[in-house]
Scaffold this motif. Structure first.
Motif, mmCIF file in Angstrom:
data_model
loop_
_atom_site.group_PDB
_atom_site.id
_atom_site.type_symbol
_atom_site.label_atom_id
_atom_site.label_comp_id
_atom_site.label_asym_id
_atom_site.label_seq_id
_atom_site.Cartn_x
_atom_site.Cartn_y
_atom_site.Cartn_z
ATOM 1 N N THR A 1 6.620 0.308 -10.044
ATOM 2 C CA THR A 1 6.199 0.767 -8.581
ATOM 3 C C THR A 1 4.852 1.635 -8.969
ATOM 4 O O THR A 1 4.698 2.483 -8.495
ATOM 5 N N SER B 1 2.377 -1.510 -1.075
ATOM 6 C CA SER B 1 2.083 -1.094 -2.404
ATOM 7 C C SER B 1 2.395 -2.092 -3.530
ATOM 8 O O SER B 1 1.882 -2.932 -2.970
ATOM 9 N N ASN C 1 2.741 -5.743 -2.486
ATOM 10 C CA ASN C 1 3.406 -6.516 -0.910
ATOM 11 C C ASN C 1 3.040 -5.304 0.368
ATOM 12 O O ASN C 1 2.678 -3.767 0.538
ATOM 13 N N LYS D 1 3.151 -3.679 -7.424
ATOM 14 C CA LYS D 1 4.281 -3.509 -8.745
ATOM 15 C C LYS D 1 3.783 -4.137 -9.710
ATOM 16 O O LYS D 1 2.975 -5.476 -9.893
ATOM 17 N N ASN E 1 11.746 -2.842 2.973
ATOM 18 C CA ASN E 1 11.611 -1.765 2.162
ATOM 19 C C ASN E 1 11.333 -0.509 2.547
ATOM 20 O O ASN E 1 10.414 0.427 1.979
ATOM 21 N N ASP F 1 9.648 2.221 -13.140
ATOM 22 C CA ASP F 1 9.618 0.137 -12.627
ATOM 23 C C ASP F 1 8.330 0.319 -12.644
ATOM 24 O O ASP F 1 8.505 -1.190 -12.364
ATOM 25 N N GLU G 1 3.081 3.415 -5.263
ATOM 26 C CA GLU G 1 3.280 3.896 -3.779
ATOM 27 C C GLU G 1 2.298 4.995 -3.749
ATOM 28 O O GLU G 1 1.684 5.634 -3.998
#
Length: 577
Positions: free
Chosen positions: A441, A566, A490, A568, A549, A439, A443
């Motif tokens: 994202t 993170s 984020n 996205k 999260n 998606d 990390e």
């Protein structure tokens, strides 16, 4: 002289398509082919108008004698010649529709406009010497075909969309000397400016001719805000070519006529109505060294010359078409030429008609940009000609440029983004510093990239890693900027907060997560050059996600791994049409 564009081509039966990430599509036909105009459809796709040649095997009337050259041309017009073709491409530079218009006579197109029902009206001329108007629906089915003009040779140079939904055709007509010709019994000179107005249903409303005893050619036209018509034309005498502008009423009656002053040979190429209700002409001026230079003249509806600007370049340059961005800057497309090579040319021009930037595109032979259209996302669609190395045959060429005249990239899907990001950050992924999810994202998983409890400032190791990572990422996003909607940064926390109530724990972690987001946000932003910083202001979004999260391992919270930032990437559902 140029920045050469190398094309990776896959050969099909009749066409080649560029398969690089650059939005550049070359279409080969069995014989010479060319694109003369381009527009954007209501669904964001591009449609380009052009022609390709077809040669039939029927024999000519070898034993027949012709006294009139026009009669001879008409007799062979169904044996060989050009056929009008319309091609539609999607945002991946793939042809999704291609059709040769089924006309009874060979014909060349000059220009086309969109209709409110997503169809097209095409202006051109037949080999037999008639002006031609063709109306198509959205599926490219022929609705109407109208041949008009005097008995002898006629051409259309430009089709202009009018506010009432109709169109204006401007071109040139060879004077009729026949008393049987009801439209023009005597004519004016050898060639005359010919202007015809059509209704929104492609029905002819009126046709009129304008000119002198010499050769007069109609080049371009534009509709003023009050409905009057501004016309660009030339008058050719033995010793001089004059450039003229004129203003007509909606019914084609003369209001005024003015010759554009200028020394040497000036060839007018296009006329553009600007958003501030003035007009600008593109001319090709040949200097004392026989080199073409770009000349731009701005004037108002009262025939006052406001700006007369010459853009001097090292090599011969010509602008075939001009378009205006919403901020008032212009883009001109055409060609640049030295003794051995011709390249497509794109010029970014200021409001006061000064050159801001130019880019050249092409191979090692003959490449020309004919027409441009500014797209809804401020990119530019371009149509023209590309000639392969060591070839004499022209090919159709469609490109898409960014607003700064750099070559745009082909749109890619989320899955392709995922694959490309994996390739870009392969080293970081292999060393288990980064995980990229499908998606999009991102990390950060290395121990030294986590925050300690209660901290939000980046440590030295974080700063060093993020500096390199963010630079690579932003360069990638900037390349595909027309497809990027948002880059989220984020901040996250663990669920703990010592000696605090539930509400205190939640609010403190909310603040901490926002601070972590901000520090990464600031680090990413300040590491970029001014152009990319400006771009980032449109897509960056910082958020504090608290402990919503948090990382769970074996059904237990991993507090150390939860203290992180993170990213996205969010793509446009439809790439900014």
């Amino acid at each position: 002289m140029k920045s050469t564009l190398f094309f990776l081509l896959l050969l099909n039966t009749f066409l080649l398509q560029a398969k690089t990430s650059d939005f550049s599509l070359i279409i080969h036909k069995p014989f010479n082919a060319e694109l003369v105009d381009i527009t954007q459809n209501y669904d964001g796709t591009l449609s380009a108008l052009g022609f390709t040649y077809d040669f039939k095997k029927q024999g000519l009337h070898a034993g027949k004698t012709y006294n009139d050259p026009f009669t001879y041309l008409q007799s062979i017009s169904d044996k060989y010649g050009a056929k009008i073709e319309l091609i539609t491409v999607n945002d991946k530079a793939q042809i999704i529709q291609s059709k040769i218009i089924p006309l009874t006579k060979f014909a060349k197109p000059a220009s086309f406009v969109k209709t409110p029902t997503n169809g097209y009206i095409i202006g051109g001329y037949t080999m037999g010497g008639s002006q031609l108007l063709v109306q198509l629906n959205a599926d490219l089915h022929l609705l109407r075909s109208v041949s008009f003009g005097t008995k002898n040779n006629n051409t259309i140079h430009k089709l202009v969309a009018l506010k009432d939904g109709g169109v204006l055709a401007i071109g040139t007509s060879f004077t009729s000397r026949s008393t049987q010709d009801n439209m023009f019994q005597t004519g004016l000179g050898n060639d005359d400016v010919c202007i015809s107005r059509f209704s929104k249903d492609a029905h002819l409303l009126w046709t009129k001719k304008y000119g002198t005893q010499y050769d007069d050619h109609g080049i371009d036209a534009a509709e003023a805000d009050d409905g009057s018509i501004i016309v660009l034309s030339t008058t050719h005498t033995k010793n001089k070519t004059s450039v003229n502008i004129s203003r007509l009423t909606q019914n084609g009656d003369n209001i005024w006529l003015k010759e554009i002053p200028g020394k040497g040979f000036n060839e007018p190429l296009s006329l553009l109505r600007l958003k501030n209700h003035t007009f600008v002409i593109s001319l090709s001026k040949t200097d004392a060294m026989h080199k073409k230079q770009v000349r731009l003249v701005k004037f108002d509806i009262y025939k006052n010359i406001l700006i007369d600007s010459e853009i001097s370049t090292t090599y011969s340059s010509q602008i075939n078409d001009l378009k205006e961005f919403n901020d008032g800057t212009l883009i001109g497309v055409g060609f640049v030429q030295d003794t051995s090579n011709t390249d497509g040319l794109a010029m970014i021009i200021s409001k006061n008609l000064k050159l801001l930037k130019q880019e050249h595109y092409g191979g090692e032979n003959y490449d020309v940009f004919n027409k441009a259209v500014i797209l809804a996302n401020s990119q530019i669609g371009v149509a023209g000609i590309h000639t392969d190395k060591n070839s004499n045959e022209n090919n159709m060429w469609i490109l898409k440029l960014n607003k700064d005249a750099t070559l745009a990239q082909i749109a890619i899907e989320t899955e392709d983004f995922y694959t490309q990001l994996h390739q870009l950050f392969k080293k970081e992924i292999d060393t288990k510093k980064v995980i990229i999810k499908k998606d999009l994202t991102i990390e950060f998983t290395a121990e030294n990239l986590y925050f300690k409890a209660g901290e939000y400032k980046l440590n030295k190791q974080q700063k060093k890693f993020f500096s390199k990572f963010f630079t690579k990422l932003v360069n990638f996003l900037y390349t595909h900027r027309m497809q990027i909607k948002t880059l989220e940064i984020n901040g996250h926390t663990s669920s703990e907060w010592e000696n605090s109530t539930f509400s205190g724990k939640f609010l403190n972690n909310e603040e901490l997560s926002m601070k972590r987001s901000y520090e990464a946000f600031k680090s990413l932003f300040l590491a970029q050059d001014p152009a990319k910083q400006k771009y980032l202001t449109h897509i960056l979004k910082g958020s504090g996600l608290n402990y919503r999260n948090r990382i769970i391992s074996n059904k237990r919270e991993n507090k150390e791994k939860s203290r992180r930032v993170s990213l996205k990437i969010i793509l446009n559902k439809h790439p900014r049409h």
